[in-house]
Design an enzyme around this catalytic site. Structure first.
Site, PDB file in Angstrom:
ATOM      1  N   SER A  51       1.166  -0.941  -0.343  1.00 19.83           N
ATOM      2  CA  SER A  51      -0.244  -0.092  -0.178  1.00 19.83           C
ATOM      3  C   SER A  51       0.775   1.061  -0.525  1.00 19.83           C
ATOM      4  O   SER A  51       0.236   2.853  -0.571  1.00 19.83           O
ATOM      5  CB  SER A  51      -1.031   0.218   1.310  1.00 19.83           C
TER       6      SER A  51
ATOM      7  N   CYS B 249      -8.163   2.334   1.387  1.00 18.78           N
ATOM      8  CA  CYS B 249      -8.949   1.769   1.295  1.00 18.78           C
ATOM      9  C   CYS B 249      -8.815   0.805  -0.521  1.00 18.78           C
ATOM     10  O   CYS B 249      -8.336   1.541  -0.683  1.00 18.78           O
ATOM     11  CB  CYS B 249     -10.519   2.338   0.564  1.00 18.78           C
TER      12      CYS B 249
END
Lengths: 617, 365
Positions: free
Chosen positions: A319, A375
């Site tokens: 991420s 997310c």
């Protein structure tokens, strides 16, 4: 146009020339006769008694300091025992005696003696390099029975910090035949010590110094009678690093028993403030000569203590790569900070489902929320619209997927996949599903912790991709500056108006707002901006994935990543952390970054906050 | 153009003598550097390569009639002089002396080239201005000026050894050309005052070398070390030497510079007086043969050319051997075909090529 009339005159001149030549050669021969026949006995005696010899004096290698002048690598005097081959009659007996006196394995002594056959005859062969004072006394007491045995003092590398920053310094070793063959003209000999890795290798020519020599008169046993002349060795140059000892220590302590790497860099100049790789090793082992068992242990350790994970470890950025995806998408115009995606916990492409780490979903998500709560679905969607090649362009512009020209050998390039790359590597087309997972830094994408730091620095400093520097200055002993590092901008990225600020704000949110995944890196005194990452080590099917790692074997657990910079308003320092199998970027890696920030800003160093609760990605 | 007669008249004697000396030299280098490893191992091989290159250059030179050099002499002289000036301006400095021009792929030492060029220039002058009753001072002004320029430039590098060698080579050619007795006396006086005045212009290290030569024991571990150790090596060789690769002085590394300027002392130690006698006779034969080539030359230019090249070889041999056996001060002059070094080998082989050239065209007018 030979003129016949001067022929007799010419003939006379030629005769004269020849005669003069013959006479002078005769003179030389007479002199040789005098030296070699009449005086032969005298010179032969002189030659046999020629016990005047040059003995090398090893030069201390240059010391290494941190940016504030604190000594990191030094030299200490060490006592060695060596022998003059020509003065030894009974080798076996001598080795037996020495092994008893020195508590040494006779086989090792024998091997080193044999290795010394490659030395010039007049050069002492070192048998033991680092003898304790007690043992030394035993040798000295018995010196009369040990003709040809010499004791010498030589400088030996010492590492006050032991295993801290060991990968940066690297280690030393005896020069190999191959290195010797390649060193033509640089004056190396068998038995010399040479840098094998790290800065010891890169800066070998600066650190080495120049050997001195002693002209000594020795007796028939090879013992020194007197020193006739000394030419002092010139120590190696002083090397000042960009490293800060405090920050380095904090980084290594924060990693603790974990396996992983930390890179802390000045976001404005590219100067490396700390580069830690754990587990580490103590370079002193190599300085005194590493034993076979110790060497095997280092090599066979599954956590690779000899590898500098900060530049040689290639991990999926996971991420943390969302920073790149976000910037690429904003620049390409496929998304704005306000682009909303409804996250139900997964993203469907064709007949495949791509899961968000949060199975219950994030609901309606914009850039800020997507970054804050990491997310996945927002980035799946945006990444798909962006396409792999535009994503790869941005990543490459930000310094990923290629070597950064760092000073230490073995820097890995990482990998930023493109359509062309896949065609060439696998002869297969690129699939959209691969774009989707590349957008969250998984799949083929790989990068080193150093690249993550450089990438994050370009976000912090407004788009400058800086060459990471480790050597600040090299100074001779006369204070003359031989080399001085200057900040070097490799390239400048144009993110497009307003885009960088939006991403910066989202990264601040990702640390400071409630629900933020990077909360464990928060500081009270300064505002931190950062991004967590949790990299899959093995692809697990959705249903047996266990985030807590209770049943997952250690080597299959996810890597924990975190990149951050501070202060958010005017960034000075950027930190990249990778904790192998640390499972949670927010839980394991973020506190490490926090410890580094605290050391850098000189804050009250608190115990790293225990990972509390569930941090998510 | 290539006449069959050229091949028939090829001077095999000269080529074989030179090759023999070079091969002995390479064998000696093998022994001299045997104790070195790593960087030392390849010296004899490299020398072999240099000899090969030199040999090809020599044969290449034979293909062109040396008489072309007479016309090219002026150009050569001006170019080389310009290079000498360039050395002083932009040359490479090592160990306090600036002697090399960095040409990228190799380092050129223009002072070496000048040795050959001054020979060509003098040969041209004396060939064109023949004089049967000896030259007057007035007629020597041009050659002396031609000589003075490079000598001063080389002296400024500073390279005393090479500038003296250029002077000596030119000196032999002038004496051979013949000068009036008055001029001879004048030149000798000039040389003496020059030497006296020159002493004050010498660099300290040069003065020290001369002082040490006169009295080596003054500084046995410093400047005198070379001479003493070299004398011990040569002397301890005795009548028949210690045998190939057995010289203790050289194998034990007491001898400095034993692969370059002091290569002969390794030879002398290992082969003794007997070996030195053979080697010196070979060198003497080379010199005498050079004089013989000059005598048989077809024209005055070829004759002076041969005399000059022979003088060059002669002085190198004498100055180097004299130094090694303690008859002359230590000046860095290599022994032709024997000392390690590409520059010396190439210069010597080009000289050999000129001699071969003059020799094989002795019947062609």
């Amino acid at each position: 146009m030979k003129n016949e009339s001067d022929a007799p005159d010419l003939t006379r001149r030629f005769m004269l020339l020849s005669l003069v030549a013959v006479l002078i050669f005769l003179l030389l021969l007479l002199r040789l006769w005098y030296l070699q026949v009449i005086q032969a006995e005298r010179f032969q005696m002189l030659s046999e008694r020629n016990r005047i010899r040059y003995m090398p004096i090893a030069a201390p290698r240059g010391p290494i300091f941190d940016r504030d002048g604190q000594l990191l690598v030094d030299n200490r005097p060490a006592f060695g025992v060596s022998v003059m081959r020509q003065d030894i009659d009974d080798r076996e007996r001598l080795i037996e005696q020495l092994s008893l006196l020195l508590d040494a394995d006779p086989e090792i002594l024998e091997n080193r003696f044999k290795a010394g056959r490659r030395f010039p005859f007049y050069r002492p062969v070192p048998l033991v390099d680092d003898v304790s004072r007690d043992l030394l006394e035993r040798v000295q007491e018995n010196s009369l029975d040990l003709p040809g045995v010499l004791i010498d003092v030589h400088p030996m590398r010492s590492y006050p910090l032991e295993d801290v920053a060991a990968h940066i310094f690297g280690y030393l070793g005896e020069i190999t035949e191959r290195e010797l063959a390649q060193s033509t003209g640089k004056d190396y000999r068998s038995g010399d010590v040479i840098g094998k890795s790290g800065l010891e290798q890169t800066l070998e020519t600066y650190l080495r110094g120049t050997e001195g020599q002693r002209l000594v008169e020795v007796d028939v046993l090879g013992k020194e009678l007197r020193v006739l002349k000394i030419q002092d060795p010139v120590p190696g140059n002083k090397v000042y690093l960009t490293l800060s000892q405090e920050v380095q220590l904090a980084a290594e302590r924060a990693l603790g028993e974990h396996s992983g790497a930390v890179v802390a860099m000045d976001a404005r100049s590219g100067e490396i403030l700390a580069m830690a790789s754990r587990p580490s090793f103590n370079p002193a082992l190599f300085a005194r000569g590493i034993s076979g068992a110790e060497w095997r242990e280092l090599l066979q350790n599954p956590l690779h203590p000899l590898q500098n994970k900060a530049i040689k470890g290639q991990y999926p950025p996971a991420s943390t790569f969302k920073i790149v995806t976000a910037l690429a998408a904003l620049r390409a115009g496929v998304a704005t900070p306000n682009t909303r995606v409804d996250c139900y916990g997964s993203f469907t492409l064709g007949n495949r489902d791509f899961r968000c780490w949060k199975r219950t979903g994030h609901g309606v998500t914009d850039l800020r929320k997507a970054m804050r709560e990491s997310c996945d679905v927002w980035f799946y969607k945006v990444g798909l619209d962006l396409g792999i090649d535009r994503l790869a362009d941005m990543a490459r512009e930000m310094g990923m997927g290629e070597s950064l020209g760092f000073a230490l050998a073995g820097e890995k390039e990482g990998l930023i996949p493109t359509r062309a790359w896949k065609r060439q590597r696998f002869n297969a087309p690129w699939y959209d599903g691969e774009t989707v997972i590349a957008a969250i830094g998984q799949g083929y994408v790989l990068s080193t912790p150093l690249q993550l730091a450089v990438m994050s620095a370009s976000v912090a400093n407004g788009g400058q991709v800086l060459r990471p520097q480790i050597v600040k200055r090299i100074e001779g002993w006369d204070g003359q500056v031989i080399h001085e590092a200057r900040p070097e901008v490799l390239k400048t990225v144009d993110f497009g108006p307003g885009n960088l600020a939006a991403v910066q704000r989202s990264l601040e949110a990702a640390v400071n707002e409630p629900q933020a995944t990077g909360r464990a890196s928060r500081l009270d005194e300064f505002k931190v901006a950062g991004k967590t990452g949790t990299a899959q080590v093995v692809r697990l099917r959705d249903d047996d994935r266990d985030r807590a790692g209770r049943v997952t074997p250690f080597r299959h657990r996810d890597h924990a990543l975190f990149v951050a910079y501070a202060p958010a308003e005017a960034p000075e320092i950027v930190v990249a952390v990778v904790v192998e199998h640390g499972q949670s970027g927010g839980g394991t890696a973020a506190p490490v970054a926090r410890a580094v920030f605290e050391a850098y800003f000189g804050l009250n160093v608190s115990a790293p906050e225990a990972p509390a609760g569930h941090f998510g990605d | 153009m290539f006449d069959r007669r050229l091949l028939l008249n090829f001077d095999w004697t000269l080529l074989i003598t030179v090759s023999l000396l070079a091969l002995i030299g390479i064998a000696n280098l093998y022994s001299a550097t045997a104790a070195w490893e790593g960087s030392g191992g390849g010296f004899y091989l490299k020398q072999f390569v240099w000899f090969g290159i030199g040999l090809m250059l020599a044969l290449l030179i034979c293909c062109f009639d040396y008489r072309h050099l007479e016309h090219l002499g002026v150009h050569f002289y001006i170019i080389t002089l310009a290079m000498l000036v360039a050395v002083l301006l932009v040359g490479k400095t090592t160990m306090g002396a600036t002697r090399w021009l960095d040409l990228g792929f190799f380092n050129l030492q223009p002072s070496e080239v000048m040795k050959l060029v001054i020979i060509i220039a003098f040969a041209r002058y004396f060939c064109r201005h023949g004089h049967f009753r000896g030259y007057r001072l007035r007629e020597l002004i041009i050659p002396l000026a031609l000589l003075a320029l490079p000598v001063v430039l080389v002296l400024k590098q500073p390279d005393l050894g090479t500038s003296l060698l250029i002077l000596f080579i030119a000196g032999v050619m002038v004496l051979f050309a013949g000068i009036r007795r008055g001029v001879l006396i004048l030149l000798i006086l000039l040389a003496l005052t020059g030497a006296g005045g020159g002493w004050f212009m010498l660099h300290d290290y040069q003065k020290e070398r001369i002082r040490t030569f006169l009295e080596p024991e003054r500084d046995p571990l410093g400047a005198g070390y070379h001479i003493i150790q070299s004398k011990i090596a040569v002397g301890s060789g005795g009548m028949f030497g210690k045998g190939f690769m057995q010289g203790t002085q050289s194998q034990l590394s007491f001898l400095p510079e034993r692969h370059t300027d002091f290569a002969f002392s390794v030879f002398a130690e290992e082969w003794g007086f007997a070996g030195c006698l053979v080697l010196l006779l070979l060198y003497l034969f080379l010199i005498i043969w050079g004089v013989y080539v000059a005598r048989r030359a077809a024209d005055r230019f070829g004759m002076f050319l041969a005399v000059g090249v022979t003088a060059m070889l002669f002085w190198h041999i004498i100055v180097n051997l004299g130094m090694v056996i303690g008859l002359l001060p230590v000046v860095g002059v290599p022994l032709p075909l024997f000392s390690y070094g590409g520059t010396s080998m190439v210069t010597t082989m080009i000289g050999t090529g000129l001699l071969l050239n003059v020799s094989m065209r002795r019947f062609m007018f």
